[in-house]
Design a protein around this motif. Structure first.
Motif, PDB file in Angstrom:
ATOM      1  N   MET B   1       1.172  -0.794  -0.253  1.00 54.10           N
ATOM      2  CA  MET B   1       0.027  -0.464   0.013  1.00 54.10           C
ATOM      3  C   MET B   1       0.625   0.939   0.143  1.00 54.10           C
ATOM      4  O   MET B   1       1.258   1.529   0.625  1.00 54.10           O
ATOM      5  N   LEU B   2       0.987   1.967  -0.995  1.00 52.04           N
ATOM      6  CA  LEU B   2       1.310   3.490  -1.136  1.00 52.04           C
ATOM      7  C   LEU B   2       1.105   4.046  -0.328  1.00 52.04           C
ATOM      8  O   LEU B   2      -0.223   4.711   0.310  1.00 52.04           O
ATOM      9  N   ARG B   3       1.195   5.364   0.468  1.00 50.92           N
ATOM     10  CA  ARG B   3       0.930   6.323   1.914  1.00 50.92           C
ATOM     11  C   ARG B   3       1.324   7.292   0.974  1.00 50.92           C
ATOM     12  O   ARG B   3       2.380   8.183   0.666  1.00 50.92           O
ATOM     13  N   ASP B  13      -4.131   6.516   2.423  1.00 58.25           N
ATOM     14  CA  ASP B  13      -3.432   5.418   2.036  1.00 58.25           C
ATOM     15  C   ASP B  13      -3.874   5.065   0.478  1.00 58.25           C
ATOM     16  O   ASP B  13      -4.881   5.894   0.348  1.00 58.25           O
ATOM     17  N   HIS B  74       8.315   2.376  -5.752  1.00 55.20           N
ATOM     18  CA  HIS B  74       7.350   3.020  -5.177  1.00 55.20           C
ATOM     19  C   HIS B  74       7.881   4.210  -4.164  1.00 55.20           C
ATOM     20  O   HIS B  74       6.873   4.472  -3.295  1.00 55.20           O
TER      21      HIS B  74
END
Ligand SMILES: [Zn+2]
Lengths: 1000, 95
Positions: B1-3, B13, B74
Motif C-alpha cells: 500500500m502506497l502512503r 492509503d 515506489h
C-alpha cells in the motif's frame, strides 16, 4: 521405538489433558501442545503421505517451515486442508486427519507410486503431456486420474461459514517476532515512549527460548523470559498473529487467528482479523529457519531438524525417540544434542567437521553425548520410521563420503545451518546477499524505515542477538524522537565458536540414494541435477521445472539447498546462481480474511433513491445499475412477468402517460463566472448562448476524440448550470471536471459539486403528461407557451400536507411529450405520491427500466451501450451536434483519418425479415453469405417494439451505417446460441422522425 | 500500500486515491493542431526512477495532487496541490 512424553520438563500444562481425534483414533495431549507435539508424544510416526510418491512422512520441524506433517483439520464446511501440524494449537475435541492417502496414512495403496518414481521425476508432466498431438490427448485422458493420485488435501466445497474482520492499525514501531530479539527491542522502544506493536505467529512468546535451559544475559532462560514478558505492559502484543507481507510504504499485512485454537468459540466472534498495520518504522526480528542436509531417505518418519528436536524436548516435554543421532556441520546443533541427552535420550552427535569446537564438545561429552567428529549421515534405514542410520566419513571438500557403518537409532536430527528469515524485507525488493562466512543469505539493503535484528541478520548467539535488537530499537527511537537511548551499545558480532563447514548433500560414489530437497513436493537432489543437465540453468526455471519450493511451505527449508546444488551442478557460486523471489504471504491466509465483512449483502453499498420504498411497496421488481437499485418493471398484478409488463408499460406511455424514477442520473452543479466557458470547452456543442431557464442536450469527448458521455444541462442562472450525465458515468464525469479545473485550467473561476443525491427526479412522459402535471401542480404553467420544448420553470407541487417546490424541465428521452420534475431529495416520497395519483387519473402508471429501454430503442436514442468508449460522434449519429466554430476537448484528435472513415460502424435499427423472429444483444452483424470473423457490426439493444408494429427491434452498429444499408438485408449471427436471423437495416429515426410528438 | 502525504488530509492509503496519469504532460490549447494533441495524448515518457504523477484524493478531500514517486522503488517523496491557487491559499501565500 518412537516418540513419547518425558516425565518432566516443557511448558505444557500437565494438569490439563486434552482429547483429540487423529485419523479416527482418540488420543490425549496437553494444553500447550501443538498437534505435532501431541502426535509425537503419542508415538505417532506416520502423519501424512507425500505428494507424488506417497512415501510415509512424519513431523520434520516445529514451525511454519513444516514439509512432512501436512494434515486436514475440521469437518464439513470448516474442513481445512494442507495445514501444518506444527502450527496447530491443540484444543479439546480437535479433529485432524492425514491426507493424500487412501484408505489411510498407515496403509496407502498409492505407495506403489514410489516404485514407479522414475516416471514422476522432474519434467515428467511437461514431457509426457505438453505439446501438440498426442501429448495433449494424453493429458485429457489422464488428468483426473493423476490429480486424484498426486494431490493435496481436499477443501470443503461449501461457503466459508466463518466471518472475518479487517482492522486498521497505526503505531510508531512494529516489531515482528517475539523471540529474544523482538522482546528486547519492544521493551526498550516502549520504555522510551514509543507506541509499539509486537506481533508473534506463535501462541507463546519467547521463540526458541521457551523451555530452554540456556543462560541468557547471565540468567536462566525462563527467568529472563518471564521478566521480558512482564515488561510489555505498554506494548500492544498480538499472539497468533503472522506478519505475512511487507508492502510499499512499509504497510504490513498481519493475519491474527482468533478462534482456531478454541474448543467452543463464540459463534458471533470472527475467526480471524486481517490487520493492515501502518507503522512509522518496522523492526523485523523474524529469526532464522534451520535447514537440513540431504542424504538417503532423509524424508523417513523420525528424521527431523535438530532444532525441532530441541523444541520438542524443551518446550513440549516430548522426546522424538529413545535413541537419537544428531548430524550437523556447525555449532548451532549442539544445544539440540545437549537437550536430548539431558532428557535421557541416548544421543550420538555426528559433526562433519574433523575438529569440533572444543568448548561445546566438552560440554556435550559431559552430558553423555557420544561425539563422532568427521562423520556424516548417508542413508536412513526403515520404511515407516527410522530404525538405523548408515554413516560415513567425508572424503572431499564437498559432500562426497565413504560409507562406513550402521548406527541403530529411532530418530535423526539434522542441521545444515540456519537461513535468516529475510522473507518480509525481500517482499520490498532488496535481494538477499550471500555470506560465504556464515553459509547463508543475509538481508541485503533495507528500505528506509525497515530494520532487521538478531538471527534475521545472521547473529546466532542469544546475548549478541539481544544486544543487536536493543541497538536496532534505539535507532528507531532516535529516528522518531531525535533522542538516543543510553542503553544502546553497538551490537556485538554473533558468530559461532568454530566456523560452519557448508554441507548440502552427502553422496557416495556408486550408491544411488533418494535424497529429498523439498519433501512436500517430493523434489530430490537428482531432480535438481536433472534440471541443470537439461538446461534449466536459471534458478527460476529450475524452480518451475522441478516444482521445488512451490508447495505450501514455499521452500522455507529446502530452497537454499536446491540452489546450492544447482550452483554446484553448473560449476558456479551460490551468489552467481541467485535466489528465487520471495512473495507474500509468508504463510497462507484465509481468503475470507481479505474479504472481511464485505461479503454477500455487505460486498458493496446499495444505493436507493428517495422514491425506492414507494415503488417497492407497490410491488416493483428492481435491477442493479451500478450500486443503484432501479425499478425494472411495475407488475400490474402480482405475478405479471417482465416480458408482458414492459410491453404494456411502453404502450401505456405512447397511448396515455407514464412516470419513471430518474433520480440516479448524475447531477453536477457547475457554478461561477466562467461556468459557461467551462462547459463550452468540454461539450462538442455550445452552451455560452444557452438562455437562462433553458436546457440543452450535450455530448462530450475524451482527449482522443472518442465519445465519453452525454446528458442534458440546465442553465439556472447566468453563472449556474446543472449538468446531468448518465447514471454509470456520474462519478467519472465529476472526477473529470475536477481534474480539468485543478490541473488543466486552474485559472477558470468555476466550482463544481456533485448534486446527484440532492435531487429526486421523475420523468412524466406521454400524450397525457401535460394533463397529468396540470392536475398535480399547485402553481406553474406547463402549457406549450409557458413551458416550451427544452424550457425550465420553477413550480409548486401539491402534496398530501401542503405544497413543495419543484423544477420542471421539458425533456424527452422516450420521444413523447415529456417533463422531468425535480424536488429536493427529502421531498422525493411526497413527489412520487402526488405524481402517481395524477398520472393514474390520466390513465397512466409507473414504468421501469425495461420499458424505458424499449422506448429509447424505438426512438433511436443512444445510451451507454452505444457510447462504449470506442465510438465517435459520427458512429453514434451525433455528428451534426459538433460545433464548427469553437474548439472543445477531443476535437483535434477526432479529425484523425481513422475516426472519420465513412465505413466505420454506425448506429442503425435492425428488424427481422420474417415476422416473429428475434435476436439478442451481443450478436454480430454480417453480410449475407459471409457469416464469419467479427462481422461488420454488432447489436447493443433489443426490444419488442409496440410503436413500430409490435415486432422485434434491434439497435446497433453496421459498417457504413444506414446510409450504406437502409432497406438492405444483413444477417445477425449469434454463434453462441447457434442462431442466424435475416434482418432489414433502417435509420434509427423511424419513430416520429420529425419529433412532432415531443414538440406537441 | 502506497502512503500518499496529502497536504490537506495527512498521510493516507493510496486506496483513497485514483491515479490520473503523468503530471509532466502539458496539454496544448484546445485549438492546437492535431499533431500537438497527438503528442500530448499518445507519446508519453515511461521513466524508471523519479516521476511526477497526478493523483485525485477521491475518497478524501478530493484535491488533485502532484505526487513525486519513484517508479522503481515506489518511494513517495512529496505531494503538492495541482492547483497553484489552492497551493498558495493553503500555504500562506507561496505558490
Ligand atoms: Zn486529501
Amino acid at each position: 521405538m518412537s516418540g513419547y512424553r518425558l516425565r518432566e520438563g516443557g511448558t505444557v500444562d500437565r494438569a490439563r489433558p486434552l482429547r483429540f481425534d487423529w485419523d479416527g483414533l482418540t488420543l490425549t495431549g496437553l494444553a500447550g501442545d501443538t498437534l505435532a507435539s501431541a502426535l509425537l508424544a503419542n508415538g505417532v510416526r506416520v502423519v501424512g503421505r507425500s505428494f507424488k510418491y506417497h512415501r510415509p512422512r512424519g513431523v520434520m520441524s516445529a514451525g511454519p517451515e513444516e514439509g512432512g506433517a501436512i494434515v486436514t483439520t475440521g469437518r464439513h464446511a470448516r474442513r481445512v486442508p494442507n495445514e501444518k501440524a506444527t502450527g496447530i494449537e491443540l484444543f479439546d475435541g480437535l479433529k485432524a486427519e492425514g491426507q493424500n492417502a487412501w484408505p489411510g496414512v498407515r496403509f496407502d495403496i498409492g505407495e506403489v507410486n514410489d516404485l514407479l518414481s522414475r516416471f514422476f521425476a522432474a519434467g515428467f508432466y511437461y514431457k509426457t503431456f505438453m505439446g501438440p498431438g498426442r501429448g495433449t490427448w494424453a493429458w485429457m485422458q489422464f488428468e483426473k486420474l493423476i490429480r486424484r493420485a498426486a494431490g493435496m488435501g481436499t477443501a470443503s466445497r461449501d461457503p466459508d461459514p466463518d466471518h472475518y474482520d479487517i482492522a486498521h492499525d497505526f503505531c510508531d514501531l512494529l516489531v515482528v517476532g517475539a523471540g529474544p530479539a523482538g522482546l528486547a527491542a519492544a521493551r526498550l522502544a516502549a520504555e522510551e515512549g514509543l507506541d509499539v506493536m509486537l506481533v508473534e505467529q506463535d501462541f507463546g512468546l519467547g521463540g526458541r527460548l521457551i523451555g530452554s535451559a540456556e543462560t541468557v544475559e547471565g540468567r536462566a532462560a525462563p527467568e529472563w523470559l518471564g521478566a521480558a514478558c512482564k515488561s510489555l505492559e505498554r506494548v500492544r502484543v498480538l499472539k497468533r498473529a503472522t506478519a505475512f507481507g511487507l508492502y510499499d510504504g512499509n504497510v504490513v499485512g498481519v493475519y491474527q487467528r482468533l478462534t482456531d485454537h478454541l474448543a467452543n468459540p463464540d459463534p458471533q466472534a470472527p475467526r480471524g482479523v486481517l490487520r493492515i498495520v501502518r507503522p512509522r518504522r518496522v523492526l523485523l526480528a523474524t529469526g532464522a529457519i534451520e535447514r537440513p542436509v540431504a542424504f538417503g531417505n532423509n524424508d523417513r518418519p523420525g528424521v527431523m531438524l535438530a532444532g525441532a528436536m530441541e523444541t520438542y524436548v524443551n518446550r513440549f516435554g516430548v522426546a522424538p525417540g529413545s535413541r537419537a543421532v544428531v548430524a550437523t556441520c556447525h555449532d548451532g546443533a549442539y544445544p539440540a544434542a545437549l537437550a536430548l541427552a539431558r532428557a535421557g535420550v541416548s544421543t550420538t552427535l555426528l559433526d562433519a567437521r574433523e575438529v569440533p569446537p572444543q568448548q561445546l564438545a566438552a560440554e556435550a561429552e559431559a552430558e553423555g553425548v557420544r561425539l563422532m567428529a568427521g562423520f556424516v549421515p548417508i542413508e536412513a534405514r526403515g520404511r515407516r520410521g527410522v530404525r538405523a542410520l548408515q554413516i560415513g566419513r567425508l572424503t572431499g571438500r564437498g559432500g562426497e563420503a565413504r560409507s562406513e557403518r550402521e548406527l541403530g537409532c529411532d530418530c535423526v536430527g539434522v542441521s545444515g545451518g540456519w537461513s535468516p528469515a529475510v522473507h518480509l524485507v525481500s517482499h520490498r525488493g532488496p535481494k538477499p546477499a550471500w555470506s560465504d562466512e556464515l553459509a547463508c543469505f543475509l538481508p541485503g539493503a533495507t528500505p528506509a524505515g525497515v530494520a532487521l535484528a538478531g538471527a534475521a541478520r545472521g547473529i546466532w548467539q542469544t546475548d549478541a542477538v539481544i544486544a543487536n535488537a536493543r541497538a536496532a530499537a534505539a535507532e528507531a527511537v532516535e529516528a522518531l524522537t531525535s533522542r538516543r537511548p543510553k542503553a544502546a551499545a553497538p551490537a556485538a558480532s554473533g558468530g559461532w565458536e568454530a566456523p560452519i563447514r557448508p554441507l548440502w548433500e552427502v553422496t557416495v560414489e556408486g550408491l544411488k540414494l533418494k535424497s529429498f530437497v523439498d519433501p512436500q513436493h517430493d523434489v530430490t537432489t537428482a531432480d535438481v541435477r536433472q534440471a541443470a543437465r537439461e538446461g534449466y540453468a536459471s534458478v527460476e526455471h529450475m524452480k518451475r521445472y522441478t516444482t521445488l519450493g512451490m508447495a505450501t511451505d514455499q521452500g522455507k527449508v529446502g530452497n537454499v539447498i536446491g540452489l546450492a546444488l544447482l550452483a554446484d551442478a553448473l560449476g558456479q557460486s551460490v551468489p552467481e546462481t541467485g535466489l528465487t523471489t520471495f512473495r507474500p504471504p509468508f504463510t497462507p491466509v484465509p481468503i475470507g480474511a481479505f474479504a472481511g465483512r464485505a461479503r454477500g449483502h455487505h460486498w458493496q453499498p446499495e444505493r436507493r433513491t428517495p422514491m425506492h420504498d414507494a415503488q417497492a411497496d407497490a410491488g416493483a421488481a428492481f435491477i442493479d445499475a451500478g450500486l443503484w437499485k432501479r425499478a425494472w418493471w411495475h407488475p400490474a398484478h402480482p405475478g405479471e412477468d417482465l416480458n408482458t409488463a414492459y410491453v404494456r408499460e411502453a404502450r401505456m406511455v405512447r397511448e396515455t402517460c407514464g412516470m419513471v424514477d430518474v433520480t440516479t442520473l448524475g447531477k453536477i452543479a457547475v457554478q461561477g463566472p466562467d461556468a459557461a466557458e467551462f462547459l463550452d470547452r468540454i461539450y462538442v456543442n455550445g452552451f455560452a448562448r444557452l438562455p437562462v431557464m433553458k436546457c440543452r442536450y450535450g455530448v462530450n469527448l475524451r482527449d482522443d476524440g472518442v465519445v465519453m458521455d452525454d446528458g442534458v444541462t440546465w442553465r439556472l442562472a447566468e453563472d449556474e448550470f446543472l449538468v446531468t450525465c448518465t447514471t454509470a458515468n456520474a462519478a467519472k464525469m465529476m472526477a473529470w471536471f475536477e481534474n480539468l479545473l485543478a490541473f488543466r485550467w486552474p485559472a477558470l473561476r468555476v466550482h463544481v459539486a456533485s448534486a446527484t443525491d440532492q435531487w429526486a427526479g421523475v420523468a412524466v412522459a406521454g400524450p397525457r403528461a401535460r394533463a397529468a402535471l396540470g392536475r398535480a401542480l399547485a402553481a406553474g404553467d406547463v402549457s406549450n407557451e409557458g413551458l416550451p420544448f427544452m424550457g425550465i420553470i420553477h413550480a409548486r407541487l401539491r402534496v398530501a400536507d401542503g405544497e413543495i417546490p419543484v423544477m420542471v424541465a421539458r425533456i424527452s428521452f422516450s420521444g413523447e411529450l415529456a417533463f422531468e420534475v425535480y424536488a429536493p431529495a427529502g421531498f422525493g416520497p411526497a413527489m412520487w405520491a402526488a405524481l402517481i395519483e395524477a398520472v393514474r387519473a390520466e390513465g397512466g402508471g409507473p414504468y421501469g427500466m425495461e420499458a424505458l429501454g424499449a422506448l429509447r430503442i424505438e426512438k433511436g436514442h443512444v445510451t451507454g451501450a452505444e457510447l462504449d468508449g470506442r465510438t465517435t460522434l459520427g458512429d453514434c449519429g451525433l455528428g451534426r451536434m459538433a460545433s464548427k466554430t469553437k474548439p472543445y476537448i477531443g476535437k483535434a484528435l477526432s479529425g484523425r483519418p481513422e475516426m472519420a472513415r465513412p465505413d466505420r460502424p454506425q448506429v442503425a435499427h435492425f428488424m427481422p425479415v420474417t415476422e416473429g423472429e428475434t435476436f439478442s444483444i451481443g450478436a454480430i452483424v454480417c453480410r449475407e453469405g459471409e457469416v464469419r470473423g467479427h462481422g461488420i457490426g454488432w447489436i447493443t439493444g433489443v426490444t419488442a417494439a409496440p410503436a413500430l408494429g409490435g415486432g422485434w427491434l434491434g439497435i446497433g452498429f453496421v459498417a457504413g451505417g444506414p446510409a450504406a444499408w437502409e432497406g438492405k438485408t444483413v444477417v445477425i449471427a449469434d454463434p453462441i446460441r447457434g442462431r442466424e436471423t435475416r434482418v432489414r437495416v433502417a435509420s434509427p429515426h423511424q419513430f416520429d422522425p420529425k419529433g412532432e410528438r415531443m414538440h406537441a | 500500500m502506497l502512503r500518499i502525504p496529502c497536504p490537506f488530509c495527512g498521510p493516507r492509503d493510496h486506496a483513497e486515491f485514483s491515479y490520473e496519469g503523468d503530471a509532466s504532460v502539458t496539454y496544448p490549447p484546445l485549438d492546437a493542431p492535431e499533431e500537438a494533441w497527438f503528442e500530448a495524448v499518445f507519446l508519453r515518457e515511461n521513466p524508471r526512477g523519479p516521476a511526477e504523477e497526478l493523483w485525485h484524493h477521491l475518497y478524501g478531500c478530493r484535491a488533485h495532487l502532484i505526487v513525486e514517486r519513484d517508479t522503481l522503488t515506489h518511494e513517495i517523496t512529496g505531494a503538492r496541490f495541482a492547483n497553484p491557487a489552492i497551493r498558495a491559499a493553503l500555504s500562506g501565500g507561496e505558490a
